[in-house]
Design a protein around this motif. Structure first.
Motif, PDB file in Angstrom:
ATOM      1  N   ASN A 207      -4.033  -3.154   9.337  1.00 49.92           N
ATOM      2  CA  ASN A 207      -4.021  -4.542   8.890  1.00 49.92           C
ATOM      3  C   ASN A 207      -2.912  -4.698   7.852  1.00 49.92           C
ATOM      4  O   ASN A 207      -3.009  -4.197   6.737  1.00 49.92           O
ATOM      5  N   THR A 208      -1.835  -5.389   8.206  1.00 52.68           N
ATOM      6  CA  THR A 208      -0.688  -5.499   7.300  1.00 52.68           C
ATOM      7  C   THR A 208      -1.034  -6.266   6.028  1.00 52.68           C
ATOM      8  O   THR A 208      -0.382  -6.076   4.994  1.00 52.68           O
ATOM      9  N   ALA A 209      -2.058  -7.122   6.056  1.00 51.37           N
ATOM     10  CA  ALA A 209      -2.447  -7.860   4.855  1.00 51.37           C
ATOM     11  C   ALA A 209      -3.055  -6.951   3.796  1.00 51.37           C
ATOM     12  O   ALA A 209      -3.110  -7.317   2.620  1.00 51.37           O
ATOM     13  N   GLY A 210      -3.501  -5.766   4.199  1.00 55.62           N
ATOM     14  CA  GLY A 210      -4.107  -4.843   3.255  1.00 55.62           C
ATOM     15  C   GLY A 210      -3.173  -3.760   2.764  1.00 55.62           C
ATOM     16  O   GLY A 210      -3.619  -2.800   2.123  1.00 55.62           O
ATOM     17  N   LEU A 211      -1.864  -3.890   3.021  1.00 55.39           N
ATOM     18  CA  LEU A 211      -0.914  -2.848   2.642  1.00 55.39           C
ATOM     19  C   LEU A 211      -0.237  -3.176   1.318  1.00 55.39           C
ATOM     20  O   LEU A 211       0.048  -4.334   1.011  1.00 55.39           O
ATOM     21  N   ASP A 212       0.056  -2.136   0.560  1.00 56.12           N
ATOM     22  CA  ASP A 212       0.877  -2.282  -0.642  1.00 56.12           C
ATOM     23  C   ASP A 212       2.354  -2.252  -0.276  1.00 56.12           C
ATOM     24  O   ASP A 212       3.164  -2.964  -0.869  1.00 56.12           O
ATOM     25  N   ARG A 213       2.706  -1.432   0.728  1.00 58.97           N
ATOM     26  CA  ARG A 213       4.087  -1.320   1.179  1.00 58.97           C
ATOM     27  C   ARG A 213       4.090  -0.950   2.662  1.00 58.97           C
ATOM     28  O   ARG A 213       3.138  -0.349   3.168  1.00 58.97           O
ATOM     29  N   LEU A 214       5.196  -1.294   3.333  1.00 57.36           N
ATOM     30  CA  LEU A 214       5.431  -0.865   4.704  1.00 57.36           C
ATOM     31  C   LEU A 214       6.880  -0.416   4.776  1.00 57.36           C
ATOM     32  O   LEU A 214       7.792  -1.216   4.535  1.00 57.36           O
ATOM     33  N   GLU A 215       7.108   0.862   5.079  1.00 55.57           N
ATOM     34  CA  GLU A 215       8.447   1.438   5.016  1.00 55.57           C
ATOM     35  C   GLU A 215       8.814   2.090   6.346  1.00 55.57           C
ATOM     36  O   GLU A 215       7.955   2.655   7.039  1.00 55.57           O
ATOM     37  N   HIS A 248      -4.443   4.594 -14.316  1.00 59.50           N
ATOM     38  CA  HIS A 248      -4.117   3.436 -15.150  1.00 59.50           C
ATOM     39  C   HIS A 248      -5.420   2.876 -15.694  1.00 59.50           C
ATOM     40  O   HIS A 248      -6.501   3.057 -15.134  1.00 59.50           O
ATOM     41  N   ARG A 249      -5.313   2.183 -16.795  1.00 65.02           N
ATOM     42  CA  ARG A 249      -6.495   1.633 -17.441  1.00 65.02           C
ATOM     43  C   ARG A 249      -6.825   0.257 -16.886  1.00 65.02           C
ATOM     44  O   ARG A 249      -5.940  -0.520 -16.529  1.00 65.02           O
ATOM     45  N   GLY A 250      -8.124  -0.049 -16.805  1.00 68.16           N
ATOM     46  CA  GLY A 250      -8.568  -1.376 -16.441  1.00 68.16           C
ATOM     47  C   GLY A 250      -8.605  -1.636 -14.951  1.00 68.16           C
ATOM     48  O   GLY A 250      -8.541  -0.726 -14.122  1.00 68.16           O
ATOM     49  N   LEU A 251      -8.691  -2.918 -14.619  1.00 72.61           N
ATOM     50  CA  LEU A 251      -8.908  -3.360 -13.249  1.00 72.61           C
ATOM     51  C   LEU A 251      -7.646  -3.988 -12.671  1.00 72.61           C
ATOM     52  O   LEU A 251      -6.987  -4.806 -13.326  1.00 72.61           O
ATOM     53  N   ARG A 252      -7.323  -3.596 -11.436  1.00 75.60           N
ATOM     54  CA  ARG A 252      -6.243  -4.212 -10.673  1.00 75.60           C
ATOM     55  C   ARG A 252      -6.753  -4.486  -9.271  1.00 75.60           C
ATOM     56  O   ARG A 252      -7.608  -3.760  -8.762  1.00 75.60           O
ATOM     57  N   GLY A 253      -6.193  -5.491  -8.635  1.00 82.29           N
ATOM     58  CA  GLY A 253      -6.621  -5.745  -7.265  1.00 82.29           C
ATOM     59  C   GLY A 253      -5.978  -6.990  -6.693  1.00 82.29           C
ATOM     60  O   GLY A 253      -5.069  -7.585  -7.273  1.00 82.29           O
ATOM     61  N   TYR A 254      -6.493  -7.402  -5.537  1.00 84.04           N
ATOM     62  CA  TYR A 254      -5.938  -8.558  -4.839  1.00 84.04           C
ATOM     63  C   TYR A 254      -6.985  -9.123  -3.892  1.00 84.04           C
ATOM     64  O   TYR A 254      -7.934  -8.438  -3.473  1.00 84.04           O
ATOM     65  N   LEU A 255      -6.822 -10.403  -3.535  1.00 83.89           N
ATOM     66  CA  LEU A 255      -7.566 -11.059  -2.477  1.00 83.89           C
ATOM     67  C   LEU A 255      -6.577 -11.867  -1.658  1.00 83.89           C
ATOM     68  O   LEU A 255      -5.653 -12.478  -2.211  1.00 83.89           O
ATOM     69  N   GLY A 268      -8.365 -11.830   6.542  1.00 87.34           N
ATOM     70  CA  GLY A 268      -8.817 -11.745   5.159  1.00 87.34           C
ATOM     71  C   GLY A 268      -8.796 -10.308   4.703  1.00 87.34           C
ATOM     72  O   GLY A 268      -9.103  -9.393   5.474  1.00 87.34           O
ATOM     73  N   ALA A 269      -8.403 -10.074   3.449  1.00 89.85           N
ATOM     74  CA  ALA A 269      -8.325  -8.706   2.927  1.00 89.85           C
ATOM     75  C   ALA A 269      -8.498  -8.742   1.416  1.00 89.85           C
ATOM     76  O   ALA A 269      -8.228  -9.747   0.758  1.00 89.85           O
ATOM     77  N   GLY A 270      -8.953  -7.638   0.867  1.00 89.41           N
ATOM     78  CA  GLY A 270      -9.107  -7.505  -0.575  1.00 89.41           C
ATOM     79  C   GLY A 270      -9.207  -6.044  -0.961  1.00 89.41           C
ATOM     80  O   GLY A 270      -9.561  -5.187  -0.147  1.00 89.41           O
ATOM     81  N   GLY A 271      -8.867  -5.759  -2.198  1.00 93.81           N
ATOM     82  CA  GLY A 271      -8.940  -4.386  -2.684  1.00 93.81           C
ATOM     83  C   GLY A 271      -8.886  -4.349  -4.189  1.00 93.81           C
ATOM     84  O   GLY A 271      -8.464  -5.312  -4.847  1.00 93.81           O
TER      85      GLY A 271
END
Length: 772
Positions: A207-215, A248-255, A268-271
Motif C-alpha cells: 500500500n503506497t499510502a503507508g510508505l515513508d519512502r519508495l526508492e 526518538h522521544r515522544g509520539l510521531r505518526g500520520y493519518l 486509508g492508512a495510518g501509523g
C-alpha cells in the motif's frame, strides 16, 4: 570445488582486510543548532545524520546537537524532521582536536533534496550516489496515490521506469526494460517473498499510502542485493526508523485518506511511533479498494481490487547495542480481467476437451466425486496473503576499525490461491502457491580511515516453494543461497571512487514430480567500479562499470505447461547456464537553486541471457516458448531537467528510451517500453503547489514474436496540493486529476492491452496529516 574453496577463502581475506585498523590524527567535535527558517525558533527532536561516518543523533529542546570523537576531515550533515519540511544539509570541516560549529535551517518544503538509503546501504543524498536513483518520499506519494507500486513509479517518464500489468491489481515496475527476476522488490531492505516476478497476473501487496519512502536503484545493484537485482532494485520503506537505528522521544505518526472516481477508488492508512528513553514501539496499517475501472470504451469487468495491511513492533536503541522486532501481515484480493476468454484460445478439438474438463471441475465442489451438471468459467480472482517477521540486532563501535554491525533475520510466507468462479457463482481454487523463505543479512560498517569508507558482509537464504493445481508448472523446490559482499568508497573531495564485489552461491533441489528434474548449483562473482567527479559547484560527472552475475530463476529451469499469466506455454530448461553481463553507465548531474537535471546513458551486454524463445508452435491454445540462452544487449537514455522560470514557477522536462534485443537473430525482447516524454509547469507559493502535465509515448514498432505494435499517445494530468504547517502538525490536501481528455490509450507492457486499455478520465482527493 577446490577452485570455489580457494575463491571463497580469498574473498573472506579480502573482506576482512577492509577492517584493518589504522591510526589517524586526534579526533575533533561537531556542534550545531537547528532552527525554523521563518521564525528562528529552535527545533527539537530533529534527526541529524553524519553521512560519512553513518552516525546519528537528535536535537534537544534548545535545538542543539553534537558529535564527539570525529576524525579530522570534511563531513556532510543531514537534518530531517518531517517530510513536509525541507531536509537541511551542511558541510563541516573538522581539524585535529578542534570543534566545528554549524547552523541548519528547516523550512516548509517546495523543492526537496532527494535522499536514498538503498543505493549504498546507508543514507545519502541522491546527488552524491554513484547509481541512478529515483527516490520518492511520503509527501510525493500522497500527491499521487495509486493502487500499485508499478503504477506509482511509471507515472513519471524520464526515470526509466515503466509498468508491466495484467489488470490494475498487478502493476509491477519495469526498470530500463528489465522485468521479472531481474527486478528485485524489497520491503525495508528485505525481499518481499512474493511471486510477482514469475507471472504477469501475480502482484505485490504494498500500500503506497503507508510508505515513508519508495526508492528505485536503476541498473545493476547486484553487489548488495544479489543476482535478482541485475536490472534494478525497488525498495518500499515503511518507517523512517527501519534504516535509522536510534530512538526518538515522544509520539510521531500520520493519518491518510483518499477517494477517487473512474474506479471507485478508496484508500486509508495510518501509523505511529512512540519513544520513551531508549525504547520505541510502533504500529500501523491500512486498507484499499477499487471497483471495475472505466475507459473511454466502457467498463473493464473483473478489474476490482482489495488490499489490507498491518504491522507492529518494538525496539531498544542503547548507546552500544540495539535490537528490534517487527511483524507484518498483508492480504489482497483482485480480479484478473478477461481470464475466461484467455483460457479459451484453443483450436476446436482442444477447446472442446478443455471446456468439458474445466466445466466438470467447476461443477464439482472440493469434496464432490462426480458433478451432475456443467458450468462455464465466468472469471478468475487471486486471493493472496503475506506474513513476515523480522528481527534486527546491532552493535555500535564494536572495534576501532568498525563503526557498527547490523544483523537482520527475516521469515516470510507468501500464499495465494487462483480462484475460478463459475457462472452460477460456485468458487473453487484452481491453483495454490506457497512460498516460504528465511533470510539473514549481516553488514559491517567500517570506520572512516582518511577518505576511505565502506561496508562488507554476508547474506543467506533458505526457500521452500510449492504449487498445486492447474498452473503448478514447476515441481516443489528447495533453494539455498549464500553470499559475501563488499562495497568501498574513496573520497578525495572533488573526486570519489567506488569499487566492490560479491561472491554468490545458489542451489536448487527439486522435490518429487511426475518427471525427474536435476539438482542445479551456481556460483559466480559480481563486481563494479565507479568514479564521481565534481565539475563545478552543483555539477558532477559519473561513470560506472559493472560485471553482473545471475543464477537462472526457478521458473526458467523447471516450468512446463500452459501459463495463462504469461500468455504462453512455457518449457523450462534445467541445463541453463548462469547469466553474466558487462555494463557501462554514464551520468551528468547538475543541482542548483534555479536549475537541476540529470542525463543518463547506459549500455549492457549479456552472455547467456535467458529469455522465452518463441518456437512458432502452439500448445493448448498458447504460443510455445522455450527458455533459452543468447547474447543480448540493452542500451538507452534518461533525461530529467528542471528550470526555475520564476521564483515560484518551474518547468520540468523528462524523457526515457530503451532498446533491447537478442544479438544473433536481432529479435527484440518482450514488453520493452516505447520512447516516452513528459513536460509540466510547477507553481509553488506558500505551501500551494499546482502542476499541469503532459505525458507522451511514441508508437512501439519493435515487438517480440507474438506481440503487436502499440500506438503512441498523449495524455494530460493535473496535480495540486496545499500544505499547512501548524506547530508539530503538517496537513496536506492533494488533488490528482488524470487523463483529462479521456484519451483511449494502451500500455505496451500490459499482457492484455488489446482487451483492456488504460483508465479513462478521473480524479482522486487525498488528505494527510502528520504529527511529530
Amino acid at each position: 570445488m577446490r577452485g570455489i574453496d580457494r575463491t571463497v577463502s580469498l574473498s573472506v581475506l579480502l573482506l576482512l582486510s577492509c577492517a584493518t585498523p589504522s591510526l589517524w590524527g586526534q579526533a575533533g567535535r561537531i556542534e550545531g543548532v537547528i532552527v525554523l527558517k521563518r521564525t528562528g525558533d529552535p527545533f527539537h527532536n530533529v534527526v541529524v545524520h553524519l553521512e560519512e561516518l553513518g552516525r546519528t543523533t537528535q536535537t534537544n529542546h534548545d535545538g542543539r546537537f553534537a558529535f564527539d570523537n570525529v576524525p579530522p576531515g570534511q563531513y556532510r550533515l543531514h537534518a530531517h524532521a518531517d517530510i513536509a519540511l525541507t531536509d537541511a544539509f551542511e558541510t563541516a570541516t573538522v581539524g585535529a582536536g578542534e570543534t566545528a560549529r554549524v547552523k541548519l535551517e528547516l523550512d516548509l518544503a517546495t523543492v526537496r533534496e532527494k535522499v536514498t538509503v538503498t543505493a549504498a546501504g546507508i543514507p545519502q543524498s541522491v546527488f552524491e550516489t554513484f547509481q541512478a536513483v529515483d527516490a520518492r518520499n511520503s509527501f510525493d506519494l500522497a500527491a499521487q496515490i495509486s493502487p500499485t507500486i508499478g503504477e506509482t513509479l511509471a507515472n513519471r517518464p524520464g526515470n526509466g521506469i515503466a509498468m508491466r500489468s495484467f489488470g490494475p491489481g498487478t502493476g509491477r515496475p519495469i526498470v530500463r526494460g528489465f522485468d521479472g527476476d531481474r527486478v528485485l522488490v524489497l520491503q525495508d531492505g528485505i525481499p518481499t517473498g512474493a511471486l510477482s516476478s514469475q507471472s504477469g497476473d501475480h502482484a505485490e501487496l504494498i500500500n503506497t499510502a503507508g510508505l515513508d519512502r519508495l526508492e528505485v536503484v536503476k541498473g545493476p545493484a547486484t553487489l548488495l542485493y544479489g543476482g535478482s537485482g541485475v536490472g534494478g532494485v525497488v525498495n518500499a520503506i515503511t518507517r523512517h526508523h527501519a534504516f535509522h537505528e536510534h530512538a526518538h522521544r515522544g509520539l510521531r505518526g500520520y493519518l491518510s485518506g483518499t477517494g477517487g472516481s473512474a474506479n471507485g477508488f478508496a484508500n486509508g492508512a495510518g501509523g505511529f511511533e512512540y519513544g520513551v528513553k531508549d525504547w520505541m514501539v510502533w504500529g500501523g496499517g491500512g486498507g484499499q479498494r477499487s471497483g471495475d475501472y472505466w475507459t473511454p470504451i466502457g467498463r473493464i469487468p473483473n478489474s476490482d481490487t482489495r488490499l489490507s495491511s498491518g504491522y507492529g513492533g518494538l525496539g531498544r536503541y542503547g548507546n552500544k547495542h540495539f535490537f528490534s522486532l517487527n511483524a507484518t501481515y498483508d492480504s489482497g484480493l483482485y480480479g484478473v480481467p478477461f481470464s475466461h476468454l484467455l483460457h479459451g484460445h484453443e483450436d476446436d478439438h482442444e477447446k472442446e476437451e478443455q471446456h468439458h474438463g474445466r466445466s466438470r471441475r467447476l461443477a464439482a465442489g472440493p469434496h464432490a466425486e462426480e458433478p451432475d451438471h456443467e458450468h462455464e468459467l465466468a472469471r478468475t480472482e487471486l486471493d493472496a496473503s503475506r506474513q513476515a517477521y523480522q528481527f534486527s540486532w546491532g552493535v555500535k563501535n564494536p572495534s576501532g576499525a568498525l563503526e557498527n554491525f547490523v544483523l537482520r533475520l527475516n521469515y516470510s510466507r507468501w500464499r495465494h490461491d487462483e480462484i475460478e468462479v463459475a457462472d452460477d457463482g460456485h468458487r473453487q481454487t484452481g491453483t495454490r502457491f506457497d512460498n516460504r523463505q528465511f533470510l539473514w543479512r549481516g553488514m559491517f560498517e567500517q570506520a572512516r580511515r582518511g577518505g576511505l569508507t565502506g561496508r562488507f558482509g554476508f547474506w543467506g537464504m533458505v526457500r521452500d516453494y510449492k504449487a498445486a493445481g492447474e498452473e503448478a508448472l514447476a515441481p516443489p523446490v528447495d533453494q539455498q543461497a549464500f553470499a559475501l559482499f563488499a562495497l568501498e568508497e574513496l573520497n578525495l573531495e572533488r573526486v570519489k571512487f567506488q569499487f566492490g564485489g560479491r561472491l554468490e552461491h545458489n542451489r536448487y533441489v527439486p522435490g518429487p514430480a511426475q518427471q525427474p528434474f536435476p539438482k542445479r548449483s551456481f556460483t559466480g562473482v559480481s563486481a563494479s567500479s565507479g568514479v564521481h567527479i565534481g565539475l563545478w559547484q552543483g555539477g558532477a560527472f559519473l561513470a560506472n562499470y559493472n560485471r553482473s552475475y545471475r543464477a537462472p530463476a526457478l521458473e526458467e529451469l523447471y516450468n512446463r505447461g500452459p501459463h495463462v499469466g504469461n500468455l504462453a506455454y512455457e518449457i523450462g530448461n534445467p541445463g541453463l547456464k548462469p547469466e553474466t553481463g558487462n555494463g557501462i553507465d554514464v551520468s551528468l548531474r547538475h543541482q542548483r537553486r534555479r536549475a537541476h537535471g540529470e542525463f543518463n546513458l547506459f549500455y549492457y551486454d549479456f552472455n547467456n541471457f535467458v529469455f522465452p524463445f518463441a518456437t512458432g508452435e502452439r500448445e493448448e491454445g498458447f504460443q510455445v516458448v522455450r527458455f533459452a540462452e543468447a547474447k543480448s544487449r540493452f542500451y538507452g537514455t534518461e533525461l530529467n531537467l528542471g528550470l526555475g522560470l520564476h521564483r515560484y514557477l518551474w518547468l520540468h522536462l523528462g524523457s526515457d528510451y530503451v532498446n533491447a534485443q537478442e544479438k544473433w537473430q536481432e529479435i527484440p525482447l518482450p514488453r520493452i517500453p516505447p520512447l516516452r516524454g513528459r513536460a509540466s509547469l510547477e507553481w509553488n507559493w506558500q505551501g500551494l503547489r499546482v502542476e499541469p502535465e503532459m505525458i507522451v509515448a511514441a508508437r512501439q514498432r519493435r515487438t517480440f514474436p507474438g506481440e503487436t505494435e502499440t500506438p503512441g499517445y498523449a495524455v494530460f494530468h493535473w496535480t495540486a496540493s496545499y500544505t499547512i504547517s501548524r506547530g508539530h502538525f503538517v496537513h496536506q490536501f492533494a488533488l490528482n486529476a488524470f487523463n483529462l481528455g479521456d484519451r483511449l490509450y494502451r500500455n505496451h507492457s500490459s499482457f492484455i492491452k488489446e482487451l483492456a486499455p488504460e483508465i479513462g478520465r478521473g480524479v482522486r482527493f487525498t488528505y494527510r496529516v502528520r504529527f511529530y
